[in-house]
Design a protein around this motif. Structure first.
Motif, PDB file in Angstrom:
ATOM      1  N   GLN A 185       0.795  -1.152  -0.088  1.00  0.00           N
ATOM      2  CA  GLN A 185       0.146   0.400   0.103  1.00  0.00           C
ATOM      3  C   GLN A 185       1.047   1.443   0.136  1.00  0.00           C
ATOM      4  O   GLN A 185       1.984   0.724   0.506  1.00  0.00           O
ATOM      5  N   SER A 240      -2.082  -2.339  -3.379  1.00  0.00           N
ATOM      6  CA  SER A 240      -3.032  -0.877  -2.927  1.00  0.00           C
ATOM      7  C   SER A 240      -3.510  -0.088  -4.268  1.00  0.00           C
ATOM      8  O   SER A 240      -2.307   0.295  -5.422  1.00  0.00           O
ATOM      9  N   ARG A 283      -7.556   0.441  -1.326  1.00  0.00           N
ATOM     10  CA  ARG A 283      -6.660  -0.098  -0.131  1.00  0.00           C
ATOM     11  C   ARG A 283      -7.715  -1.094   0.858  1.00  0.00           C
ATOM     12  O   ARG A 283      -7.059  -1.544   1.765  1.00  0.00           O
TER      13      ARG A 283
END
Length: 257
Positions: A105, A125, A182
């Motif tokens: 992420q 993400s 996310r």
């Protein structure tokens, strides 16, 4: 905080060991952090109950590379330690006895690229970005791993410019398995890890060794070659000059915010 592991017996899924990095504020690892990560990944892979390792991170980003401030404060000893630590952590991911899935992420920079470039699969993400800002930080290295994510000429442009690429762009190149919002990252990464962990454990270990054995590039040797130029830049004073300029610009940006 630091590096933690949930065992495959007590973790979120049977057969999946989750190794998590949590070093605020941006997961830029000090020397000790790189060695701790290497030890955690190797230990997880050695566990006979483990069939897949899931590499994750807490916070805004996956990994921001080495702790530049530590290197500025401690000098050559920290630089040597960071080089050895990165080498061990990257190698631990690559040589892990079972497949490693990286859940990425936010920012994945410098050493972060070294980690995911050596992973077996990447789930990211939508806000994830990947890059090597090494030339802006007075360092070299991890082109070996970036070259596993993008085609050769794109790797060179990214390396020379310190630009980043998005998860969607890497997905188009086939190096990122899935790109998700996310809030869905952990579930998506676990889904892939679960599918891998459903296979026979002994056969998975043989498969990992076989695939590494046919790799066209020896990533350990290639990265070690790159590190030699990092030392040369340091001895020549180039690294300190660039790092000092980076530190000054970073401080000015903070004061202007």
């Amino acid at each position: 905080m630091g590096v933690s592991t949930s065992s495959p017996e007590k973790g979120p899924e049977k057969g999946i060991a989750v190794v998590t990095v949590d070093v605020p504020p941006v997961n830029a690892l000090p020397v000790s952090g790189w060695f701790a990560l290497a030890d955690a990944v190797r230990a997880a892979g050695r566990d006979p109950e483990t069939r897949c390792v899931l590499l994750t991170a807490e916070g805004r980003g996956f990994n921001a590379g080495v702790d530049i401030k530590e290197i500025q404060a401690r000098g050559q000893s920290a630089l040597a330690g960071a080089n050895r630590g990165c080498f061990e952590a990257f190698a631990a991911v690559y040589e892990c006895e079972v497949p490693v899935v990286a859940a990425v992420q936010g920012f994945c920079l410098g050493g972060g690229v070294g980690l995911v470039g050596n992973a077996d699969a990447i789930v990211a993400s939508e806000d994830a970005v990947f890059g090597l800002p090494e030339l802006d930080r007075g360092a070299l290295g991890a082109a070996t791993h970036l070259a596993r994510l993008v085609p050769q000429h794109l790797m060179r442009v990214l390396y020379f410019t310190s630009r980043t690429v998005t998860a969607a762009e890497l997905h188009a190149h086939g190096s990122v398995w899935r790109v998700v919002p996310r809030e869905e990252l952990t579930a998506a990464a676990l889904e892939l890890a679960r599918e891998i962990a459903a296979k026979d454990g002994e056969l998975l270990r043989l498969a990992k060794a076989a695939i590494n054995g046919i790799d066209p590039v020896d990533v350990r040797r290639s990265y070690r070659f790159e590190q030699g130029f990092t030392y040369e830049a340091s001895v020549a004073g180039v690294a300190d000059r660039v790092r000092d300029r980076f530190g000054k610009e970073d401080k000015e940006a903070e004061e202007g915010a």
